[in-house]
Design a protein around this motif. Structure first.
Motif, PDB file in Angstrom:
ATOM      1  N   ASP A  12      28.391  42.282 -23.327  1.00  0.00           N
ATOM      2  CA  ASP A  12      28.530  40.998 -23.573  1.00  0.00           C
ATOM      3  C   ASP A  12      29.521  40.124 -22.480  1.00  0.00           C
ATOM      4  N   ALA A  13      30.213  41.144 -21.912  1.00  0.00           N
ATOM      5  CA  ALA A  13      31.033  40.587 -20.782  1.00  0.00           C
ATOM      6  C   ALA A  13      30.037  39.869 -19.562  1.00  0.00           C
ATOM      7  N   LEU A  14      28.878  40.715 -19.422  1.00  0.00           N
ATOM      8  CA  LEU A  14      28.253  40.419 -18.202  1.00  0.00           C
ATOM      9  C   LEU A  14      27.417  38.871 -18.854  1.00  0.00           C
ATOM     10  N   CYS A  15      27.121  38.759 -19.993  1.00  0.00           N
ATOM     11  CA  CYS A  15      26.371  37.642 -20.465  1.00  0.00           C
ATOM     12  C   CYS A  15      27.568  36.495 -20.450  1.00  0.00           C
ATOM     13  N   GLN A  16      28.629  36.693 -20.790  1.00  0.00           N
ATOM     14  CA  GLN A  16      29.630  35.541 -20.919  1.00  0.00           C
ATOM     15  C   GLN A  16      29.775  35.202 -19.341  1.00  0.00           C
ATOM     16  N   ARG A  17      30.048  36.159 -18.499  1.00  0.00           N
ATOM     17  CA  ARG A  17      30.451  35.738 -17.060  1.00  0.00           C
ATOM     18  C   ARG A  17      29.213  35.127 -16.212  1.00  0.00           C
ATOM     19  N   TYR A  18      28.116  35.490 -16.357  1.00  0.00           N
ATOM     20  CA  TYR A  18      27.061  34.945 -15.676  1.00  0.00           C
ATOM     21  C   TYR A  18      26.118  33.837 -16.493  1.00  0.00           C
ATOM     22  N   LEU A  19      26.001  33.959 -17.736  1.00  0.00           N
ATOM     23  CA  LEU A  19      25.464  32.989 -18.688  1.00  0.00           C
ATOM     24  C   LEU A  19      26.366  31.907 -19.383  1.00  0.00           C
ATOM     25  N   GLY A  20      27.409  32.294 -19.394  1.00  0.00           N
ATOM     26  CA  GLY A  20      28.331  31.362 -19.990  1.00  0.00           C
ATOM     27  C   GLY A  20      28.486  31.564 -21.506  1.00  0.00           C
ATOM     28  N   THR A  21      27.745  32.388 -22.137  1.00  0.00           N
ATOM     29  CA  THR A  21      27.728  32.299 -23.783  1.00  0.00           C
ATOM     30  C   THR A  21      27.219  33.849 -23.887  1.00  0.00           C
ATOM     31  N   THR A  22      27.685  34.274 -25.300  1.00  0.00           N
ATOM     32  CA  THR A  22      27.198  35.462 -25.856  1.00  0.00           C
ATOM     33  C   THR A  22      26.548  35.005 -27.335  1.00  0.00           C
ATOM     34  N   SER A  23      26.323  33.951 -27.654  1.00  0.00           N
ATOM     35  CA  SER A  23      25.681  33.270 -28.762  1.00  0.00           C
ATOM     36  C   SER A  23      24.266  33.329 -28.427  1.00  0.00           C
ATOM     37  N   GLY A  24      23.292  33.105 -29.340  1.00  0.00           N
ATOM     38  CA  GLY A  24      22.052  32.826 -29.494  1.00  0.00           C
ATOM     39  C   GLY A  24      21.137  34.017 -29.400  1.00  0.00           C
ATOM     40  N   GLY A  25      21.620  35.141 -29.657  1.00  0.00           N
ATOM     41  CA  GLY A  25      21.134  36.511 -29.367  1.00  0.00           C
ATOM     42  C   GLY A  25      20.744  36.862 -28.169  1.00  0.00           C
ATOM     43  N   VAL A  26      21.536  36.408 -27.034  1.00  0.00           N
ATOM     44  CA  VAL A  26      21.487  36.641 -25.779  1.00  0.00           C
ATOM     45  C   VAL A  26      21.860  38.122 -25.266  1.00  0.00           C
ATOM     46  N   VAL A  27      22.981  38.628 -25.870  1.00  0.00           N
ATOM     47  CA  VAL A  27      23.148  39.957 -25.887  1.00  0.00           C
ATOM     48  C   VAL A  27      22.025  41.004 -26.433  1.00  0.00           C
ATOM     49  N   GLU A  28      21.579  40.678 -27.561  1.00  0.00           N
ATOM     50  CA  GLU A  28      20.617  41.418 -28.188  1.00  0.00           C
ATOM     51  C   GLU A  28      19.350  41.357 -27.366  1.00  0.00           C
ATOM     52  N   LEU A  52      19.655  40.227 -17.214  1.00  0.00           N
ATOM     53  CA  LEU A  52      19.969  39.221 -18.210  1.00  0.00           C
ATOM     54  C   LEU A  52      18.887  38.443 -18.845  1.00  0.00           C
ATOM     55  N   ALA A  53      18.965  38.385 -20.082  1.00  0.00           N
ATOM     56  CA  ALA A  53      17.925  37.516 -20.881  1.00  0.00           C
ATOM     57  C   ALA A  53      18.228  35.957 -20.654  1.00  0.00           C
ATOM     58  N   THR A  54      17.351  35.001 -20.572  1.00  0.00           N
ATOM     59  CA  THR A  54      17.674  33.794 -20.651  1.00  0.00           C
ATOM     60  C   THR A  54      18.070  33.124 -21.925  1.00  0.00           C
ATOM     61  N   PRO A  55      19.085  32.477 -21.959  1.00  0.00           N
ATOM     62  CA  PRO A  55      19.498  31.783 -22.968  1.00  0.00           C
ATOM     63  C   PRO A  55      18.720  30.846 -23.828  1.00  0.00           C
ATOM     64  N   SER A  56      18.601  30.948 -25.131  1.00  0.00           N
ATOM     65  CA  SER A  56      17.649  30.172 -25.901  1.00  0.00           C
ATOM     66  C   SER A  56      18.180  28.757 -25.558  1.00  0.00           C
ATOM     67  N   THR A  57      17.370  27.876 -25.393  1.00  0.00           N
ATOM     68  CA  THR A  57      17.546  26.200 -25.230  1.00  0.00           C
ATOM     69  C   THR A  57      17.361  25.697 -26.720  1.00  0.00           C
ATOM     70  N   THR A  58      17.034  26.324 -27.705  1.00  0.00           N
ATOM     71  CA  THR A  58      17.083  25.603 -28.845  1.00  0.00           C
ATOM     72  C   THR A  58      18.437  25.393 -29.594  1.00  0.00           C
ATOM     73  N   THR A  59      18.707  24.595 -30.273  1.00  0.00           N
ATOM     74  CA  THR A  59      20.089  24.482 -30.916  1.00  0.00           C
ATOM     75  C   THR A  59      20.134  25.358 -32.171  1.00  0.00           C
ATOM     76  N   PRO A  60      21.187  25.985 -32.345  1.00  0.00           N
ATOM     77  CA  PRO A  60      21.209  26.641 -33.902  1.00  0.00           C
ATOM     78  C   PRO A  60      21.451  25.753 -34.802  1.00  0.00           C
ATOM     79  N   THR A  61      20.789  26.165 -35.928  1.00  0.00           N
ATOM     80  CA  THR A  61      20.950  25.229 -37.182  1.00  0.00           C
ATOM     81  C   THR A  61      22.277  25.402 -37.923  1.00  0.00           C
ATOM     82  N   THR A  62      22.749  24.550 -38.272  1.00  0.00           N
ATOM     83  CA  THR A  62      24.040  24.637 -39.151  1.00  0.00           C
ATOM     84  C   THR A  62      23.826  24.647 -40.680  1.00  0.00           C
TER      85      THR A  62
END
Length: 70
Positions: A12-28, A52-62
């Protein structure tokens, strides 16, 4: 994106540092791309290559918040 783990890094630290996020299932997704990475433990050995996985470009539903006192 391929990166190399530094001392004390976690997935998760790598995802945050290089992708700027840990949300959207990027860590998984990153763990799925790198079979066996989770077996190394929570802190990755220094020098471990990680794809590292590519972050999802879809917006999460609230979901609508319901208050019990309204």
């Amino acid at each position: 994106m391929n990166v190399i783990a530094q001392q004390g890094d976690t997935v998760d630290a790598l995802c945050q540092r290089y992708l700027g996020t840990t949300s959207g299932g990027v860590v998984e997704s990153t763990l799925e791309l790198n079979r066996g990475l989770a077996s190394l433990g929570p802190v990755l050995p220094e020098g471990t290559p990680v794809t590292l996985a590519t972050p999802s470009t879809t917006t999460p539903t609230t979901s609508r918040t319901v208050s019990l006192w309204d």
